[in-house]
Design a protein around this motif. Structure first.
Motif, short mmCIF file in Angstrom:
data_model
loop_
_atom_site.label_atom_id
_atom_site.label_comp_id
_atom_site.label_asym_id
_atom_site.label_seq_id
_atom_site.Cartn_x
_atom_site.Cartn_y
_atom_site.Cartn_z
N VAL A 115 -2.44 9.63 4.11
CA VAL A 115 -0.99 9.60 4.38
C VAL A 115 -0.26 10.68 3.60
CG1 VAL A 115 0.91 8.06 4.84
CG2 VAL A 115 -1.32 7.10 4.39
N ILE A 116 -0.69 10.95 2.35
CA ILE A 116 -0.05 12.04 1.62
C ILE A 116 -0.46 13.32 2.33
CG2 ILE A 116 0.11 13.24 -0.57
CD1 ILE A 116 -0.71 10.68 -1.96
N PRO A 117 0.49 14.12 2.82
CA PRO A 117 0.10 15.30 3.60
C PRO A 117 -0.78 16.24 2.77
CG PRO A 117 2.49 15.20 3.32
CD PRO A 117 1.94 13.95 2.76
N SER A 159 -9.43 2.48 0.32
CA SER A 159 -8.04 2.58 -0.13
C SER A 159 -7.72 4.01 -0.53
CB SER A 159 -7.80 1.67 -1.33
OG SER A 159 -8.24 0.38 -1.02
N ASN A 193 -13.77 -1.44 -0.18
CA ASN A 193 -12.33 -1.61 -0.37
C ASN A 193 -11.74 -0.49 -1.19
OD1 ASN A 193 -12.04 -3.88 1.08
ND2 ASN A 193 -12.20 -5.30 -0.65
N TRP A 238 0.82 -1.22 0.00
CA TRP A 238 0.00 0.00 0.00
C TRP A 238 0.84 1.26 0.00
CZ3 TRP A 238 -4.18 0.76 -2.09
CH2 TRP A 238 -5.19 -0.20 -2.05
N ASN A 280 5.37 7.49 8.48
CA ASN A 280 4.14 6.73 8.71
C ASN A 280 4.36 5.24 8.56
OD1 ASN A 280 1.47 8.23 9.18
ND2 ASN A 280 2.61 9.55 7.80
N ILE A 284 -4.98 6.39 1.22
CA ILE A 284 -3.87 6.96 0.47
C ILE A 284 -3.79 8.47 0.71
CG2 ILE A 284 -3.12 7.55 -1.87
CD1 ILE A 284 -4.02 4.70 -2.67
N THR A 289 6.71 14.94 1.17
CA THR A 289 5.80 13.79 1.09
C THR A 289 6.54 12.50 1.41
OG1 THR A 289 4.84 14.97 -0.76
CG2 THR A 289 4.00 12.79 -0.34
N TRP A 301 -10.13 12.67 6.66
CA TRP A 301 -10.40 12.37 8.07
C TRP A 301 -11.87 12.12 8.31
CZ3 TRP A 301 -7.38 10.38 11.26
CH2 TRP A 301 -6.02 10.66 11.19
N VAL A 320 7.22 12.13 5.08
CA VAL A 320 6.02 11.77 5.85
C VAL A 320 5.63 10.32 5.59
CG1 VAL A 320 3.57 12.25 6.12
CG2 VAL A 320 5.17 14.12 5.96
N LEU A 321 5.73 9.88 4.32
CA LEU A 321 5.39 8.49 4.01
C LEU A 321 6.30 7.54 4.77
CD1 LEU A 321 4.60 8.35 0.18
CD2 LEU A 321 3.06 8.35 2.12
N ARG A 379 -17.04 6.47 7.93
CA ARG A 379 -17.07 5.07 7.50
C ARG A 379 -17.11 4.12 8.70
NH1 ARG A 379 -13.65 1.14 7.67
NH2 ARG A 379 -14.07 -0.68 6.36
N THR A 431 0.80 4.29 -2.64
CA THR A 431 0.68 5.68 -2.21
C THR A 431 1.83 6.53 -2.73
OG1 THR A 431 -0.26 4.79 -0.19
CG2 THR A 431 0.24 7.12 -0.20
#
Lengths: 337, 323
Positions: B163-165, B156, B152, A14, A315, B160, A308, B196, A311-312, B202, A18
């Motif tokens: 996590v990407i700021p 996803s 799903n 994942w 995390n 994604i 990015t 968020w 941060v990835l 969800r 990303t």
């Protein structure tokens, strides 16, 4: 062990997806700019030149130098390939300095400032948060609004206030730059090191206080939740010492806070990096600010890409740690698919 | 709804936060009625101190002096004009320029700007919060209620973008958009900050999906939109309100952040932009505290009150945290 392996593989997969999407966005978005950014550089480079054929030639050279003369999908492949070889292109404004070179000369300032500050703030914040949850009463009533207010101040606003009062008015700290302006960076020089430490104090203090606010709130909430859990009531009935119960509570409340650490590494980008501008700290935030002012698009997307990726990675590491120490995380992740 | 309001206002935290927001709202509606100047017009000298008292005194003294001087000159002129058989029109008094919070680097009145900036920042926050909540709610409800492959897929995407700021995307999009009004800024912030809400909605919806009353509705053959609106939405309404409040607060902070970078709206005062101006014109090192302190306080106060309201709601709707 099989569950753990599956968890690690899935997470890695994942994060790779990303990363790909992040790189794609980083490539695509700046290219949506209407007009051609190269045109303005060419205009500057050609200056008083009036020969149209010569200008055209220079323009073409620049276009191929920045790789803009190929179709989009080829550009993207070249971009990805370059990124993997650490090549982020050439800066427009500081032409022909490579973007990776510029970022390389500023990123250590940011890491040196932000990472220790976030870690210290995380530890102190968690301890204070657990304490306020446990002590309750007046203690909580004083500290909770204080933390809430502290976390409501934007980091750069807090930097303004600190520079003005602590540095400009009270003259306690130097309020700008990372070292005395007349010095040349030389890490072997003890005078330079002292100057760096001297200038480090105020930004560090600011970042730590900002981090404490947010972390203590999260920890307080988690601890209150745990303190109301059945096992605490049961332990009390059994007559287990308070100290021991607090330790249980603290340990259980701690796990979600590890996620909070990753989050605060992520949110350091939003506010804390910009605080660098207030301190004129020569880190990534200030570099991005100058890049934006000068419309230096390769440098802007270089900065955002580095941010990015950092941060990835943060995390990813936190996810792995959580999966290793807390089997519940692995379970829920698998359920979620 | 009446019951909802009654419970909500029992929380001291919520009431306090709400009152502060109401006071700020009153300030930004009432103040412009008395001060009709354009906040971006030059109204005085550069970086004038907040000068309510000083100005009144100076105007008293100066006013008298000026008045007698004018009278002297006027007397002479009227005499001269009278010789030629003309009469001079009477002079009107100059209005007093009052700067409660001083002026900034371009001589613009800080108070007028602060009020206008707060208004713009609030609008941006509300717009961003609404958009983020709508997108997050839709994605979260669909993922949570439908489950399976759709869940799903949507989850996803949510993970994604979690996590990407979002700040990075915000910067990239703002760089790409060449004309930025405060509405565009609000929309961009909203579009980048939904993950968020989506995730929270969800997880709430998933836990509701197999409740008895939902199953009953399904058996009765009600349509999916009806089940979602009538059987699921009321249960997550409090979470959505809380998420919305947090989104508004973070929207205001995001505006301030990207305005500090010079990527905010143009031709309008916002709290972030005013702090940016104060920074670029060295207000910090010249000791012009009035050029940035009111904005820092205003942003903190708004965010603080919104977070306090959120915490009050949390205490009511999350009984486990009730201490």
């Amino acid at each position: 062990m099989k569950g753990l392996q599956k968890y690690l593989l899935k997470k890695t997969g994942w994060y790779l997806v990303t990363l790909f999407i992040a790189v794609f966005l980083n490539f695509m978005l700046p290219r949506l700019i209407p007009g051609n950014p190269v045109a303005s550089i060419v205009a500057e480079a050609t200056g008083t030149l009036t020969d149209a054929a010569a200008i055209k030639k220079i323009y073409d050279t620049y276009m191929s130098m920045f790789g803009l003369d190929k179709p989009m999908w080829q550009q993207f492949l070249i971009y990805v390939n370059n990124v993997f070889h650490g090549n982020l292109g050439l800066s427009f404004y500081q032409f022909p300095r490579p973007v990776s070179d510029i970022i390389g000369s500023c990123i250590h300032w940011t890491l040196m400032l932000q990472l220790p500050a976030i870690l210290v703030g995380w530890f102190v914040g968690n301890a204070l948060g657990a304490l306020t949850a446990y002590r309750k009463g007046v203690f909580d009533r004083v500290f909770f609004p204080l933390f809430l207010f502290l976390s409501a101040i934007p980091a750069f606003g807090f930097a303004y206030v600190n520079v003005y009062f602590l540095s400009n008015q009270l003259k306690l700290f130097p309020g700008s730059l990372a070292y005395s302006f007349e010095m040349l960076p030389n890490w072997a020089n003890p005078g330079f090191l002292l100057s760096v430490l001297d200038h480090y104090r105020l930004p560090f203090l600011t970042m730590v206080l900002v981090a404490i606010g947010g972390q203590s709130l999260g920890m307080r909430e988690m601890s209150i939740y745990e303190l109301n859990a059945d096992y605490v009531k049961y332990s009390r009935l059994l007559g287990i010492k308070d100290k021991k119960i607090v330790w249980y509570v603290f340990r259980n409340a701690m796990l979600p806070q590890i996620n909070g650490l990753a989050l605060s590494l992520g949110s350091m980008i939003g506010g804390n990096l910009i605080a660098e501008i207030v301190f004129s700290y020569p880190g990534l935030g200030t570099t991005m600010f100058t890049a934006i002012r000068n419309q230096d698009f390769p440098l802007i997307s270089g900065c955002t890409l580095i941010i990015t990726v950092t941060v990835l990675i943060a995390n990813f590491v936190v996810d792995i740690i959580c999966g290793l120490i807390d089997p519940r995380v692995r379970m829920t992740q698998q359920e979620e698919g | 709804m009446g019951y909802f309001l009654k419970t909500v206002f029992k929380s001291g935290k919520f009431c306090f936060g709400f009152s502060v927001i109401v006071i700020i709202l009153l300030l930004i509606t009432i103040y412009p009625m008395f001060d009709t100047r354009d906040p971006l017009d030059m109204a005085g000298g550069f970086f004038e101190r907040p000068n309510m008292v000083e100005y009144i005194n100076r105007n008293k003294e100066g006013g008298q002096k000026a008045a007698s001087a004018v009278a002297e000159v006027d007397q002479a002129t009227t005499d001269l004009l009278a010789q030629f058989g003309m009469v001079m029109a009477e002079k009107k008094e100059q209005p007093i320029a009052l700067h409660i919070l001083g002026t900034d680097n371009f001589g613009r009145d800080m108070m007028a700007q602060l009020v206008a900036g707060t208004k713009t920042s609030l609008v941006i926050g509300l717009l961003a919060g609404t958009i983020a909540t709508l997108i997050g709610l839709t994605i979260g409800l669909l993922a949570g209620y439908l489950g399976g492959q759709i869940d799903n897929f949507l989850s996803s995407i949510t993970n994604i973008f979690l996590v990407i700021p979002s700040f990075v995307i915000l910067v990239l999009v703002s760089v790409s958009v060449s004309t930025r009004s405060f509405l565009t800024t609000g929309i961009i912030i909203g579009v980048t900050s939904w993950p968020w809400t989506a995730r929270a909605v969800r997880s709430q919806t998933t836990s509701l999906r197999n409740r008895d009353h939902v199953n009953l509705s399904k058996l009765s053959g009600h349509s999916m939109p009806r089940i979602i609106i009538k059987d699921i939405l009321p249960y997550i309404a409090s979470y959505v309100v809380m998420a919305f409040i947090l989104q508004v607060a973070s929207g205001i902070l995001s505006e301030a952040s990207i305005s500090m970078l010079g990527l905010g709206p143009r031709n309008v005062a916002t709290l972030g932009l005013m702090m940016n101006w104060a920074g670029s014109f060295n207000a910090l090192f010249n000791g012009n505290w009035w050029a940035f302190l009111p904005m820092v306080l205003m942003i903190s106060l708004i965010t603080f009150s919104l977070n306090l309201m959120n915490s009050g709601l949390d205490q009511i709707f999350n009984p486990q945290i009730r201490s």
